[in-house]
Structure formats: C-alpha cells, structure tokens
Design an enzyme around this catalytic site. Structure first.
Site, PDB file in Angstrom:
ATOM      1  N   ASP A  12      51.943  53.963  61.124  1.00 21.41           N
ATOM      2  CA  ASP A  12      52.196  52.994  62.202  1.00 21.41           C
ATOM      3  C   ASP A  12      53.182  53.500  63.249  1.00 21.41           C
ATOM      4  O   ASP A  12      53.975  52.735  63.793  1.00 21.41           O
ATOM      5  CB  ASP A  12      52.669  51.648  61.616  1.00 21.41           C
ATOM      6  CG  ASP A  12      51.663  51.147  60.607  1.00 21.41           C
ATOM      7  OD1 ASP A  12      50.473  51.118  60.940  1.00 21.41           O
ATOM      8  OD2 ASP A  12      52.065  50.839  59.473  1.00 21.41           O
ATOM      9  N   LYS A  34      49.933  56.373  66.571  1.00 22.71           N
ATOM     10  CA  LYS A  34      48.973  57.487  66.721  1.00 22.71           C
ATOM     11  C   LYS A  34      47.756  57.072  67.547  1.00 22.71           C
ATOM     12  O   LYS A  34      47.285  57.824  68.392  1.00 22.71           O
ATOM     13  CB  LYS A  34      48.484  57.971  65.341  1.00 22.71           C
ATOM     14  CG  LYS A  34      49.587  58.475  64.446  1.00 22.71           C
ATOM     15  CD  LYS A  34      49.063  58.843  63.075  1.00 22.71           C
ATOM     16  CE  LYS A  34      48.682  57.665  62.213  1.00 22.71           C
ATOM     17  NZ  LYS A  34      49.783  56.829  61.743  1.00 22.71           N
ATOM     18  N   GLY A  77      44.968  51.546  60.508  1.00 24.45           N
ATOM     19  CA  GLY A  77      44.881  50.457  61.476  1.00 24.45           C
ATOM     20  C   GLY A  77      45.436  50.950  62.782  1.00 24.45           C
ATOM     21  O   GLY A  77      46.633  51.134  62.917  1.00 24.45           O
ATOM     22  N   HIS A  78      44.550  51.232  63.713  1.00 21.53           N
ATOM     23  CA  HIS A  78      45.001  51.742  65.004  1.00 21.53           C
ATOM     24  C   HIS A  78      44.757  50.680  66.072  1.00 21.53           C
ATOM     25  O   HIS A  78      43.615  50.321  66.343  1.00 21.53           O
ATOM     26  CB  HIS A  78      44.293  53.060  65.329  1.00 21.53           C
ATOM     27  CG  HIS A  78      44.698  54.173  64.400  1.00 21.53           C
ATOM     28  ND1 HIS A  78      44.012  55.340  64.264  1.00 21.53           N
ATOM     29  CD2 HIS A  78      45.761  54.268  63.563  1.00 21.53           C
ATOM     30  CE1 HIS A  78      44.622  56.119  63.373  1.00 21.53           C
ATOM     31  NE2 HIS A  78      45.685  55.475  62.934  1.00 21.53           N
ATOM     32  N   GLN A  91      47.404  57.225  58.499  1.00 21.49           N
ATOM     33  CA  GLN A  91      48.622  57.214  57.674  1.00 21.49           C
ATOM     34  C   GLN A  91      49.618  58.299  58.169  1.00 21.49           C
ATOM     35  O   GLN A  91      49.674  58.553  59.354  1.00 21.49           O
ATOM     36  CB  GLN A  91      48.318  57.371  56.178  1.00 21.49           C
ATOM     37  CG  GLN A  91      47.546  56.191  55.586  1.00 21.49           C
ATOM     38  CD  GLN A  91      46.058  56.278  55.866  1.00 21.49           C
ATOM     39  OE1 GLN A  91      45.451  57.316  55.684  1.00 21.49           O
ATOM     40  NE2 GLN A  91      45.464  55.200  56.311  1.00 21.49           N
TER      41      GLN A  91
END
Ligand code: 2SA
Ligand code: MG
Length: 419
Positions: A43, A46, A70-71, A254
């Site tokens: 988080d 990225k 989760g982007h 990650q």
C-alpha cells in the site's frame, strides 16, 4: 535519480514533448524493462505510479500474487478504480496487460473485475493476456484460507482470505491446476477432485460432496470458453517483445517486507514481491531488468498481524490513518500506521537494488509538529543490530532509535543514512 546499471532503451522524446511535460524525458529514459516494487509492507502507492508510467510503456505485467493486491487509481475524471488482478495499465488504451505465470488467478474474480471495468467504459477486449502457466485459484482455496486462519486462532496471519497461501501451497505441492488445464476439460474434474479430497481430509469444517465437484467442473467449462481468448504463452510473448524493443513495466503487488523469503515470516504473503519474483514470475532473464523503482510511503502502514517496530497507537496512529485514508482496498481493513522505518527500507534497497525511490504521501505529514524516522534497531542490552533481523523473536524485542526529520538524505550505493 541514481546511476543505472544496465543499458537503456533509446529515449525518443522530442524537445516539444519535454517542454509540454517536463517529466517526459525522465520517464522515457527508463530502461526497456522496468519495475515498480513495494518497499514496505504494501500500500505504498504502486498502482498510482504504474498508472502514471504506463502510457510510456507497451506492456504492463503482473508477476506474482493475485487478487490480494489492491491498487486504487483515480482516472482523469476522478472516477475511482480498485484493481486486484488486472494490471494497472488497463486504464490506458494503448497498453497491453500481461498476467504472468507467477500470478494465481481466481477466474470468477477476474471476470468480475473485467465486467466492472467494461461497465465503466474501459475496453478490455484483446488487451489482457493471461499466462497458460499461471495457477488457478479456486473457491476451495479461499475456504481453506479462512479455515487455516481460524485454526491459528490468536496467532492468525491476517490474510486477505483470498486463498493466496493455499493456492501457492497447491502449486508447490505439485497438485495445483494451471490455466492450460482449462484446455483439457476431460481430465479437469479428476485433478480438481484431488484438491477437494486434500482439503476435506485436512479440515473438518470443509464441506465437500461429489455433486459440488460436478457443479464446479460445469462452471469451469463455461469459464474455459470465456477465458480462451485471453490465454497466451506469455513467456514467449514477453521475450519476443523484448527482442522487438518494446518497453515492459512490471507492476509488483504487496512488498518486500511481505516476501515469503525476506519478509517478517510467517506474517508474509506466499509469493516473492521483490526483484527476484520478476524473473521467476514472468520468465524473463535477469539481464533484461533495468530500472527498479522502490515505492515508499513517507510513513509506514501494515495490514494484518506481525511485527511493526515503528507502529503508532492511539491518537497518533488514528491521525495518520484518517488523514492518509489508510483502509485496505481489497478488504477495507483499517491499516496499522507508524513512522517511516529506514532500517527496513535500507534492507529492501539491498535486496532489490532499487535504481530510484518514489516517495509518496508526503503531504499526509503536513502540519505535524515533528516527523520521526527509525534510524537503528537496538537489542534489549543496548547493542545496535547491524542488519534487519530474520528472527522474529529478535525483531519483536528491538528498541527503535528515532531521528527527527531535520535534514535527511539517503545514498543507495553507499547505503548511508544521515539525519
Ligand atoms: P495473503 O492474503 O495471504 O497475501 O496475506 C498475507 C499477508 O500479506 C498481507 N497482504 C497485504 N498487505 C497490504 N496490502 C495488501 N493488499 C490489499 C491492499 C490489502 C487489503 O492493497 O489494500 O485490502 O486488505 C496485501 N495483500 C496481502 C496481508 O495483510 C497479510 O499480512
Ligand atoms: Mg494496496
């Protein structure tokens, strides 16, 4: 910018383009194959950087993890997109997205994501390739993830419950199913049965009947048809693209501190989100890799359990969490927050050999009377640790020496930290 170690692809940017966008020359000067990797516990932002860089690359590729990533990206109209499996390059029409062999794919989730993107006007047709070698993640892996966490009780890992660990377990046990198995539906049911039997014999709470298996096989027959146009030998595609001088951006999920080898084991994910995972997860040679950008948030967050030496509790933690909107993209979980940890960051720089760092969310620290940085770890007897410890018992006992942010510089080749 730091000296680059590999030859670069020629930067073909006109003076006018640079004038219109001063970042253009720097971005175009990035190597032919470049990577964006997390350098904390995830988080770091990225997805945003990949979204910024993607228009200058032909291909954006994911090499590890799955829908645990989760982007979050906002498009030019301010519309929010939460991507999990589909690479963040999808929002740029000219970019081809590759889901590499190292990724674990939950096919129903993959199609949900595509449906969501298409209903928001993003054309995915012909723009995503899925490796035929990638492993399939089934609902049963997600169920096992939950059962395993429940079994761990108070020492649970705090996984995303997306089935990531159990799917990589199947892969390493060598009874996993891969995307190419969808082309052999005659034997698919027998292979899946092995996984069901495995889970049922291991976990009392795992409900399994032969009719469930039959239904799952029928469901996957339909998925197989829909997935077929996406399936490709991505190892071949990527290597051909390199030959053709196309530019490839690797999007890490990650982060190194969650790496199965280098992270705070066992409170880690089950893949290799650090530099080594790029070659293994895409099938490209190490000498092809050029710039690796480590994304680092100006403070630290962590989701799930595990040691976090600079963690802030109470009001201080709440302040960072609320002003930084630190809630998980995949699970919505509040993220644990703390100060930037230079000891951990230095360790990540060593492992990945970052060519540059992208510092994010500095604005969140605006207005704070003081900003602290962890500059060393000391053992209870006062002795300074020379490196980031592998042993969790040691890590849990460290006393952190903080520096205040008066003057701060990092040098990556000498790896010195001044304060
Ligand atoms: P897993 O599900 O097996 O990979 O979980 C193992 C550990 O890895 C952590 N992990 C993450 N940490 C931060 N962000 C992640 N992705 C999502 C996001 C998380 C979310 O980007 O927001 O929405 O909650 C991610 N994925 C895995 C996890 O917390 C465990 O500590
Ligand atoms: Mg995330």
């Amino acid at each position: 910018r730091l000296p680059r170690r590999w030859p670069l692809a020629p930067a073909a940017v006109s003076a006018a383009a640079v004038e219109a966008d001063p970042a253009a020359d720097r971005v175009s000067a990035l190597s032919q194959v470049a990577g964006v990797l997390g350098s904390q516990w995830g988080d770091e932002g990225k997805g945003k950087l990949v979204d910024v860089l993607a228009p200058r690359f032909d291909i954006v590729a994911r090499c590890q993890g799955g829908a645990n990533a989760g982007h979050t990206i906002y498009n030019s109209e301010g519309k929010k997109f939460a991507l999990h499996l589909v690479p963040s390059g999808i929002l740029h029409e000219g970019t081809l997205c590759v889901v590499g062999n190292g990724v674990v794919i939950h096919v129903p989730g993959f199609f949900d994501e595509i449906d969501g993107l298409e209903s928001n006007g993003v054309n995915c047709n012909g723009r995503i390739l899925v490796s035929d070698r990638a492993h399939l993640l089934f609902d049963l892996h997600q169920a096992v993830d939950g059962l395993r966490e429940a079994e761990l009780a108070n020492s649970f890992i705090g996984t995303t419950k997306r089935g990531i660990g159990p799917c990589y377990s199947s892969k390493v046990t060598r009874n996993g199913l891969r995307v190419c198995d969808l082309r052999h539906m005659d034997t698919f049911g027998d292979k899946l049965d092995v996984l069901f039997e495995d889970a049922a014999s291991r976990f009392e709470g795992f409900k399994y009947s032969k009719s469930m298996l039959k239904e799952e096989v029928e469901r996957y027959k339909r998925f197989a048809e829909r997935l077929e146009p996406f399936i490709a030998d991505t190892v071949h595609v990527l290597n051909e693209s390199i030959q053709q001088k196309k530019k490839i951006l690797v999007e890490g999920g990650q982060a190194t501190m969650l790496d199965i080898d280098f992270g705070t084991y066992p409170f880690v994910t089950s893949s290799s989100p650090s530099a080594g995972g790029i070659c293994a997860g895409l099938g490209i040679a190490p000498r092809c890799l050029g710039d690796l950008i480590g994304v680092v948030k100006a403070y630290t967050t962590r989701v799930g359990s595990g040691p976090f030496p600079t963690e802030l509790f109470g009001e201080e933690g709440d302040l960072l969490r609320n002003s930084g909107m630190e809630f998980g993209t995949t699970t919505g979980r509040p993220r644990r927050c703390g100060w930037l940890d230079i000891v951990a960051l230095k360790y990540c720089c060593q492992i990945n050999g970052f060519s540059s760092l992208n510092l994010t969310k500095l604005d969140v620290l605006s207005g704070l009377p003081e900003i602290k940085l962890a500059v060393s770890y000391n053992q209870p007897d006062g002795q300074k640790l020379q490196s980031f410890p592998g042993d969790l018992d040691t890590l849990e006992q460290v006393q952190v020496s903080f520096g205040m942010l008066l003057f701060f510089s990092l040098s990556f080749h000498g790896l010195s930290v001044e304060q």
